[in-house]
Design an enzyme around this catalytic site. Structure first.
Site, PDB file in Angstrom:
ATOM      1  N   GLU A 263       0.839  -1.212   0.000  1.00  0.00           N
ATOM      2  CA  GLU A 263       0.000   0.000   0.000  1.00  0.00           C
ATOM      3  C   GLU A 263       0.869   1.255   0.000  1.00  0.00           C
ATOM      4  O   GLU A 263       0.549   2.255  -0.638  1.00  0.00           O
ATOM      5  CB  GLU A 263      -0.934   0.014   1.209  1.00  0.00           C
ATOM      6  CG  GLU A 263      -1.924  -1.139   1.254  1.00  0.00           C
ATOM      7  CD  GLU A 263      -2.743  -1.288  -0.013  1.00  0.00           C
ATOM      8  OE1 GLU A 263      -3.096  -0.271  -0.629  1.00  0.00           O
ATOM      9  OE2 GLU A 263      -2.998  -2.448  -0.407  1.00  0.00           O
ATOM     10  N   TRP A 266       1.919   1.799  -3.450  1.00  0.00           N
ATOM     11  CA  TRP A 266       0.858   2.460  -4.239  1.00  0.00           C
ATOM     12  C   TRP A 266       0.967   3.982  -4.086  1.00  0.00           C
ATOM     13  O   TRP A 266       0.762   4.748  -5.030  1.00  0.00           O
ATOM     14  CB  TRP A 266      -0.543   2.029  -3.751  1.00  0.00           C
ATOM     15  CG  TRP A 266      -1.106   0.837  -4.444  1.00  0.00           C
ATOM     16  CD1 TRP A 266      -1.143  -0.433  -3.950  1.00  0.00           C
ATOM     17  CD2 TRP A 266      -1.718   0.787  -5.746  1.00  0.00           C
ATOM     18  NE1 TRP A 266      -1.751  -1.264  -4.869  1.00  0.00           N
ATOM     19  CE2 TRP A 266      -2.120  -0.543  -5.972  1.00  0.00           C
ATOM     20  CE3 TRP A 266      -1.975   1.738  -6.738  1.00  0.00           C
ATOM     21  CZ2 TRP A 266      -2.751  -0.948  -7.146  1.00  0.00           C
ATOM     22  CZ3 TRP A 266      -2.613   1.338  -7.915  1.00  0.00           C
ATOM     23  CH2 TRP A 266      -2.985   0.007  -8.109  1.00  0.00           C
ATOM     24  N   TRP A 294     -21.581  12.336 -18.686  1.00  0.00           N
ATOM     25  CA  TRP A 294     -22.002  12.289 -17.280  1.00  0.00           C
ATOM     26  C   TRP A 294     -23.383  12.918 -17.129  1.00  0.00           C
ATOM     27  O   TRP A 294     -23.716  13.887 -17.808  1.00  0.00           O
ATOM     28  CB  TRP A 294     -20.999  13.045 -16.397  1.00  0.00           C
ATOM     29  CG  TRP A 294     -19.592  12.549 -16.528  1.00  0.00           C
ATOM     30  CD1 TRP A 294     -18.542  13.208 -17.091  1.00  0.00           C
ATOM     31  CD2 TRP A 294     -19.080  11.281 -16.101  1.00  0.00           C
ATOM     32  NE1 TRP A 294     -17.408  12.439 -17.047  1.00  0.00           N
ATOM     33  CE2 TRP A 294     -17.703  11.245 -16.439  1.00  0.00           C
ATOM     34  CE3 TRP A 294     -19.636  10.173 -15.472  1.00  0.00           C
ATOM     35  CZ2 TRP A 294     -16.885  10.149 -16.177  1.00  0.00           C
ATOM     36  CZ3 TRP A 294     -18.819   9.077 -15.200  1.00  0.00           C
ATOM     37  CH2 TRP A 294     -17.465   9.081 -15.550  1.00  0.00           C
ATOM     38  N   ASN A 329     -10.818   2.424   3.372  1.00  0.00           N
ATOM     39  CA  ASN A 329     -10.488   2.263   1.952  1.00  0.00           C
ATOM     40  C   ASN A 329     -11.514   1.437   1.176  1.00  0.00           C
ATOM     41  O   ASN A 329     -11.900   1.802   0.067  1.00  0.00           O
ATOM     42  CB  ASN A 329      -9.103   1.622   1.808  1.00  0.00           C
ATOM     43  CG  ASN A 329      -8.741   1.425   0.353  1.00  0.00           C
ATOM     44  OD1 ASN A 329      -8.626   2.391  -0.392  1.00  0.00           O
ATOM     45  ND2 ASN A 329      -8.582   0.175  -0.069  1.00  0.00           N
ATOM     46  N   TRP A 347     -16.624  11.721 -12.021  1.00  0.00           N
ATOM     47  CA  TRP A 347     -15.737  11.380 -10.895  1.00  0.00           C
ATOM     48  C   TRP A 347     -15.117  12.617 -10.263  1.00  0.00           C
ATOM     49  O   TRP A 347     -14.787  12.631  -9.080  1.00  0.00           O
ATOM     50  CB  TRP A 347     -14.643  10.393 -11.331  1.00  0.00           C
ATOM     51  CG  TRP A 347     -13.704  10.885 -12.404  1.00  0.00           C
ATOM     52  CD1 TRP A 347     -13.842  10.712 -13.751  1.00  0.00           C
ATOM     53  CD2 TRP A 347     -12.491  11.642 -12.229  1.00  0.00           C
ATOM     54  NE1 TRP A 347     -12.794  11.303 -14.418  1.00  0.00           N
ATOM     55  CE2 TRP A 347     -11.943  11.874 -13.514  1.00  0.00           C
ATOM     56  CE3 TRP A 347     -11.800  12.124 -11.125  1.00  0.00           C
ATOM     57  CZ2 TRP A 347     -10.755  12.581 -13.722  1.00  0.00           C
ATOM     58  CZ3 TRP A 347     -10.615  12.828 -11.324  1.00  0.00           C
ATOM     59  CH2 TRP A 347     -10.108  13.054 -12.612  1.00  0.00           C
ATOM     60  N   TRP A 370      -9.993   7.787  -7.426  1.00  0.00           N
ATOM     61  CA  TRP A 370     -11.213   8.126  -8.172  1.00  0.00           C
ATOM     62  C   TRP A 370     -11.159   7.643  -9.609  1.00  0.00           C
ATOM     63  O   TRP A 370     -12.134   7.103 -10.138  1.00  0.00           O
ATOM     64  CB  TRP A 370     -11.493   9.637  -8.104  1.00  0.00           C
ATOM     65  CG  TRP A 370     -12.248   9.943  -6.849  1.00  0.00           C
ATOM     66  CD1 TRP A 370     -11.742  10.362  -5.651  1.00  0.00           C
ATOM     67  CD2 TRP A 370     -13.659   9.756  -6.644  1.00  0.00           C
ATOM     68  NE1 TRP A 370     -12.736  10.442  -4.721  1.00  0.00           N
ATOM     69  CE2 TRP A 370     -13.925  10.092  -5.303  1.00  0.00           C
ATOM     70  CE3 TRP A 370     -14.707   9.345  -7.450  1.00  0.00           C
ATOM     71  CZ2 TRP A 370     -15.214  10.020  -4.760  1.00  0.00           C
ATOM     72  CZ3 TRP A 370     -15.994   9.278  -6.925  1.00  0.00           C
ATOM     73  CH2 TRP A 370     -16.229   9.609  -5.590  1.00  0.00           C
TER      74      TRP A 370
HETATM   75  C1  LIG Z   1     -11.648   7.025  -4.079  1.00  0.00           C
HETATM   76  C2  LIG Z   1     -10.413   6.957  -3.204  1.00  0.00           C
HETATM   77  C3  LIG Z   1      -9.814   8.130  -2.738  1.00  0.00           C
HETATM   78  C4  LIG Z   1      -8.657   8.081  -1.946  1.00  0.00           C
HETATM   79  N1  LIG Z   1      -8.097   9.263  -1.505  1.00  0.00           N
HETATM   80  C5  LIG Z   1      -6.951   9.227  -0.772  1.00  0.00           C
HETATM   81  C6  LIG Z   1      -6.338  10.429  -0.338  1.00  0.00           C
HETATM   82  O1  LIG Z   1      -6.777  11.549  -0.651  1.00  0.00           O
HETATM   83  N2  LIG Z   1      -5.221  10.322   0.453  1.00  0.00           N
HETATM   84  C7  LIG Z   1      -4.680   9.114   0.798  1.00  0.00           C
HETATM   85  O2  LIG Z   1      -3.675   9.076   1.524  1.00  0.00           O
HETATM   86  N3  LIG Z   1      -5.236   7.964   0.368  1.00  0.00           N
HETATM   87  C8  LIG Z   1      -6.350   7.980  -0.398  1.00  0.00           C
HETATM   88  N4  LIG Z   1      -6.925   6.802  -0.801  1.00  0.00           N
HETATM   89  C9  LIG Z   1      -6.230   5.524  -0.511  1.00  0.00           C
HETATM   90  C10 LIG Z   1      -6.655   4.830   0.801  1.00  0.00           C
HETATM   91  O3  LIG Z   1      -8.048   4.743   0.874  1.00  0.00           O
HETATM   92  C11 LIG Z   1      -6.151   5.534   2.048  1.00  0.00           C
HETATM   93  O4  LIG Z   1      -4.774   5.791   1.939  1.00  0.00           O
HETATM   94  C12 LIG Z   1      -6.370   4.666   3.293  1.00  0.00           C
HETATM   95  O5  LIG Z   1      -7.734   4.379   3.433  1.00  0.00           O
HETATM   96  C13 LIG Z   1      -5.864   5.386   4.527  1.00  0.00           C
HETATM   97  O6  LIG Z   1      -6.110   4.610   5.656  1.00  0.00           O
HETATM   98  P1  LIG Z   1      -4.942   3.952   6.503  1.00  0.00           P
HETATM   99  O7  LIG Z   1      -3.938   4.998   6.860  1.00  0.00           O
HETATM  100  O8  LIG Z   1      -5.579   3.191   7.602  1.00  0.00           O
HETATM  101  O9  LIG Z   1      -4.302   3.006   5.424  1.00  0.00           O
HETATM  102  P2  LIG Z   1      -3.532   1.608   5.477  1.00  0.00           P
HETATM  103  O10 LIG Z   1      -4.420   0.642   4.786  1.00  0.00           O
HETATM  104  O11 LIG Z   1      -3.063   1.261   6.829  1.00  0.00           O
HETATM  105  O12 LIG Z   1      -2.300   1.860   4.503  1.00  0.00           O
HETATM  106  C14 LIG Z   1      -1.091   2.487   4.955  1.00  0.00           C
HETATM  107  C15 LIG Z   1      -0.801   3.704   4.113  1.00  0.00           C
HETATM  108  O13 LIG Z   1      -0.595   3.336   2.759  1.00  0.00           O
HETATM  109  C16 LIG Z   1      -1.078   4.360   1.902  1.00  0.00           C
HETATM  110  N5  LIG Z   1      -2.162   3.792   1.070  1.00  0.00           N
HETATM  111  C17 LIG Z   1      -3.028   2.829   1.417  1.00  0.00           C
HETATM  112  N6  LIG Z   1      -3.829   2.521   0.376  1.00  0.00           N
HETATM  113  C18 LIG Z   1      -3.467   3.342  -0.620  1.00  0.00           C
HETATM  114  C19 LIG Z   1      -3.919   3.512  -1.959  1.00  0.00           C
HETATM  115  N7  LIG Z   1      -4.891   2.771  -2.486  1.00  0.00           N
HETATM  116  N8  LIG Z   1      -3.342   4.475  -2.699  1.00  0.00           N
HETATM  117  C20 LIG Z   1      -2.332   5.223  -2.216  1.00  0.00           C
HETATM  118  N9  LIG Z   1      -1.850   5.101  -0.963  1.00  0.00           N
HETATM  119  C21 LIG Z   1      -2.405   4.170  -0.175  1.00  0.00           C
HETATM  120  C22 LIG Z   1      -1.627   5.470   2.783  1.00  0.00           C
HETATM  121  O14 LIG Z   1      -0.621   6.438   2.954  1.00  0.00           O
HETATM  122  C23 LIG Z   1      -1.914   4.723   4.091  1.00  0.00           C
HETATM  123  O15 LIG Z   1      -1.882   5.554   5.222  1.00  0.00           O
HETATM  124  C24 LIG Z   1      -8.083   6.827  -1.605  1.00  0.00           C
HETATM  125  C25 LIG Z   1      -8.697   5.651  -2.081  1.00  0.00           C
HETATM  126  C26 LIG Z   1      -9.835   5.723  -2.854  1.00  0.00           C
HETATM  127  C27 LIG Z   1     -10.467   4.438  -3.344  1.00  0.00           C
END
Ligand SMILES: Cc1cc2nc3c(=O)[nH]c(=O)nc-3n(C[C@H](O)[C@H](O)[C@H](O)COP(=O)(O)OP(=O)(O)OC[C@H]3O[C@@H](n4cnc5c(N)ncnc54)[C@H](O)[C@@H]3O)c2cc1C
Length: 438
Positions: A263, A266, A294, A329, A347, A370
């Site tokens: 993650e 990513w 849209w 997420n 979106w 998105w």
């Molecule tokens: C529509 C949509 C919008 C999102 N907008 C954002 C946003 O504005 N900012 C953001 O940080 N994340 C975003 N995410 C990714 C992800 O949802 C969040 O990072 C995550 O939910 C944060 O929770 P956590 O810290 O418990 O993550 P954990 O699951 O514990 O993951 C650890 C870290 O990995 C990174 N991470 C995790 N998943 C992703 C991912 N899919 N893409 C990129 N980085 C990721 C984050 O920095 C996160 O804190 C988005 C996902 C979706 C589907």
């Protein structure tokens, strides 16, 4: 901004997305430069004026964080300079001191940051003040993980493989800035601007701890998709503002969970995409998706924003976002798919709504998420994959614990009927996308 007169030359470390004293690359370089360091944070008037809500929780988070950091600096006989204005105005003011020799800062890859840093760099260069930048917000900087021919990756799996192959010891090596804080200039900084000075009010949203819960990381592969439990780390706001070091997080990933580390990769991937394809922050990454016609439906958009679609998992997520500045997420994926598939709304509307409310809002990851949901992104779900919000609920919140937390009236006569019928909406989305893309 009233500054005392400086009697000796100094350099500045400019805090942006790196609000911490420890393991900070640019701060470390400044502190070991041989000149005393004035640490600086700017409440950027350009950014503040773009925020709609006077009690925007991100401003509160920043204010709390820099207040704590200022106290820490004070306890060392120094001070954190917290300014309010545009960065160029603040730099001009520092130039007037006549003792200002260099700025150190960590890289920031957003298009606005590029513009801002370009302007500041020109200004400083014209006054013989150096501007040094360092990689700190990501493990591997945009441009480092590239295909053998030097082109950027646009698909995650090969990017991730190359990320691992390319990783060197120095990518994760700590920058022990905390060991050199005696090099901060000994001075008394002006008082911090108050919320009122900034034109804001404090928010009462609670912020998650800046700490990685190792138990959560160890169990991540099993718990990450269950929104009712504490199954993800909740550190996103801290990675966003740099209150945690990405290197520390990545090292924990290597030690305790490959899935979690993925993650974090990513996150590097989306930053690299933003840097290589800045236009994709507002346009579909796959241009043909900008042909999707849209719908315009204010009532449906309002119902989605307010968590009143009649689909409990969607509504729970939208209400969690409003109440806490966070959304799980799995639920982000479901609500995003619902907006651009079931409701056939652009979106970008959803992306802007998230940008307004998410504490962890990062342009690159938000647009990435998105466009993934809309099908238009670099490594996106195919357009005909339409999440069924009811089966997602059955799978990931089977006892409805998450839904009951956020939608207390669910199951009563006060809960709305679905605003669209699933089967019809799914088919409408597939037909509309198909017609636009072929
Ligand atoms: C529509 C949509 C919008 C999102 N907008 C954002 C946003 O504005 N900012 C953001 O940080 N994340 C975003 N995410 C990714 C992800 O949802 C969040 O990072 C995550 O939910 C944060 O929770 P956590 O810290 O418990 O993550 P954990 O699951 O514990 O993951 C650890 C870290 O990995 C990174 N991470 C995790 N998943 C992703 C991912 N899919 N893409 C990129 N980085 C990721 C984050 O920095 C996160 O804190 C988005 C996902 C979706 C589907």
């Amino acid at each position: 901004m009233n500054l005392p007169s400086f009697t000796e030359p100094f350099v500045v470390h400019w805090f942006r997305r790196d609000l911490r004293w420890h393991d900070n690359r640019s701060l470390h370089a400044a502190l070991t430069s041989g000149l005393p360091v004035v640490p600086l944070f700017v409440f950027d008037a350009n950014i503040l004026k773009s925020l709609d809500d006077r009690d925007d929780a991100r401003v509160t988070f920043l204010h709390q964080t820099v207040s704590l950091m200022a106290r820490e600096a004070q306890s060392r006989g120094s001070g954190l300079l917290v300014a309010h204005g545009t960065p160029s105005e603040v730099m001009k003011r520092l130039l007037e001191t006549g003792q200002f020799r260099a700025v150190y800062a960590n890289e920031d890859y957003e298009p606005y940051a590029d513009e801002r840093d370009g302007e500041v760099s020109l200004l400083l260069g014209g006054n013989d003040v150096a501007f040094h930048t360092f990689t700190d917000h990501v493990v591997q900087a945009p441009g480092e993980v590239v295909k053998p021919d030097g082109n950027p990756y646009t698909v995650f799996t090969p990017f991730s493989k190359r990320w691992h192959a390319n990783l060197k010891e120095e990518h994760l090596r700590a920058a022990p800035s905390e060991e050199h804080l005696d090099q901060l200039l000994q001075w008394s900084a002006p008082n911090l601007p108050t919320f009122k000075d900034l034109g804001f009010e404090p928010s009462d949203i609670a912020f998650p701890d800046a700490q990685v819960d190792l138990q959560v990381v160890r169990n991540y592969a099993e718990t990450r998709d269950i929104p009712s439990v504490r199954g993800t780390s909740r550190i996103s706001v801290h990675l966003r503002f740099g209150t945690l070091s990405i290197r520390e997080a990545a090292k924990l990933g290597f030690k305790h969970s490959d899935k979690w580390l993925t993650e974090l990769i990513w996150r590097d991937f989306y930053q690299a995409i933003m840097r290589a394809f800045p236009h994709s922050m507002i346009q579909a990454f796959k241009p043909q998706y900008d042909r999707v016609p849209w719908r315009h439906d204010d009532a449906h958009f309002e119902a989605w924003k307010n968590g009143k679609t009649g689909y409990p998992l969607v509504d729970a997520g939208m209400r969690e976002l409003r109440a806490t500045g966070f959304m799980h997420n799995r639920v982000r994926m479901v609500v995003a798919s619902f907006l651009c598939k079931h409701l056939l709304l652009d979106w970008r509307l959803g992306e802007r709504h998230f940008a307004k409310h998410l504490l962890d809002f990062e342009l690159a990851s938000n647009v990435g998420g998105w466009q993934w949901a809309a099908g238009s992104g670099c490594d996106a779900a195919p357009y005909f994959r339409v999440f069924n919000p009811t089966s997602q609920l059955e799978k990931f919140d089977p006892d409805c614990a998450y839904v009951k937390t956020w939608v207390p009236e669910w199951g009563t006569s006060h809960y709305p009927a679905p605003i669209v019928e699933h089967k019809m909406a799914r088919q409408r989305a597939i037909d509309t996308y198909k017609a636009a893309l072929t």
